[in-house]
Motif scaffolding. Structure first.
Motif, PDB file in Angstrom:
ATOM      1  N   LYS A   1       0.821  -1.216   0.000  1.00 18.52           N
ATOM      2  CA  LYS A   1       0.000   0.000   0.000  1.00 18.52           C
ATOM      3  C   LYS A   1       0.853   1.263   0.000  1.00 18.52           C
ATOM      4  O   LYS A   1       1.986   1.256   0.501  1.00 18.52           O
TER       5      LYS A   1
ATOM      6  N   GLY B   1      -3.025   6.128   5.125  1.00 18.98           N
ATOM      7  CA  GLY B   1      -3.947   5.717   6.188  1.00 18.98           C
ATOM      8  C   GLY B   1      -3.235   4.832   7.178  1.00 18.98           C
ATOM      9  O   GLY B   1      -2.239   4.172   6.857  1.00 18.98           O
TER      10      GLY B   1
ATOM     11  N   SER C   1      -8.140   5.838   2.996  1.00 16.75           N
ATOM     12  CA  SER C   1      -8.420   4.783   3.958  1.00 16.75           C
ATOM     13  C   SER C   1      -9.753   5.100   4.646  1.00 16.75           C
ATOM     14  O   SER C   1     -10.386   6.105   4.317  1.00 16.75           O
TER      15      SER C   1
ATOM     16  N   LEU D   1      -7.429   0.045   2.285  1.00 15.44           N
ATOM     17  CA  LEU D   1      -7.023   1.296   1.659  1.00 15.44           C
ATOM     18  C   LEU D   1      -7.312   1.130   0.174  1.00 15.44           C
ATOM     19  O   LEU D   1      -7.087   0.058  -0.386  1.00 15.44           O
TER      20      LEU D   1
END
Length: 213
Positions: A55, A60, A75, A65
């Motif tokens: 990610k 987030g 997120s 996400l």
């Protein structure tokens, strides 16, 4: 909007519009990604699923996400559902329905929060109050916000999977309250109807369980 394409030599490869990051890329369980995946499937858009290790950084604290077609990532499940609802027309049609849907997603999130922390087990009357509240909505419309499913219903699949797991199936299957009175017939009908929705049916028939073991 038109699908994005990546041209590689003479080959054209369709690019995923969205990328969803979640535990094990949803290979072991769907979990908090349930509502997001159901929304993406119902919208009929292309998406890829990747593990949290891939990610984007600094967006987030926790997964899920989602990276949007614009390239922006975000997120927080209710916020993601709100953006997807607006983009794909799955958050109600009228202004009134759209406002109701925003609230309903958070109501459903509260139900998840209370069942996961054991509040419903401690105070079954609390569960009865929540289910009566939803049942009254479902006396007016087939789904939580309107006669068509919205992100609130899809998030409901997540929350009520936990209700059945941690609290029981009396309300969802038999429409019964904690005193075994058949007070939640609309809720039970909704749960049965929701399972027939194509995206939900597809998820339930997948080899991946809704919740972690």
């Amino acid at each position: 909007h038109p699908q994005a394409h990546v041209v590689i030599g003479n080959m054209t490869e369709e690019k995923s519009e969205y990328t969803l990051y979640y535990w094990t890329a949803c290979k072991s369980f769907w979990g908090r990604a349930i509502g997001i995946v159901l929304t993406l499937d119902t919208a009929g858009v292309k998406y890829a699923m990747k593990p949290p290790t891939e990610k984007p950084k600094g967006i987030g604290f926790a997964v899920p996400l989602l990276t949007l077609p614009s390239g922006q990532s975000m997120s927080q499940t209710p916020a993601i559902l709100d953006v997807l609802a607006e983009k794909h027309g799955l958050g109600g049609k009228t202004t009134e329905e759209k406002i109701a849907c925003k609230q309903c997603v958070l109501d459903i999130n509260d139900i998840f929060g209370e069942v996961i922390t054991g509040k419903f087990k401690e105070k079954p009357e609390r569960a009865d109050q929540w289910f009566a509240f939803l049942d009254s909505k479902l006396a007016k419309t087939k789904f939580l916000v309107s006669d068509s499913p919205t992100v609130a219903d899809f998030h409901g699949v997540f929350a009520f999977a936990w209700v059945e797991h941690k609290y029981g199936t009396a309300a969802t299957v038999n429409g019964e309250n904690s005193k075994k009175e058949k007070k939640f017939q609309n809720l039970a009908r909704w749960w049965a109807d929701l399972k027939k929705e194509p995206a939900v049916k597809k998820m339930l028939e997948s080899e991946v369980p809704l919740l972690p073991k």
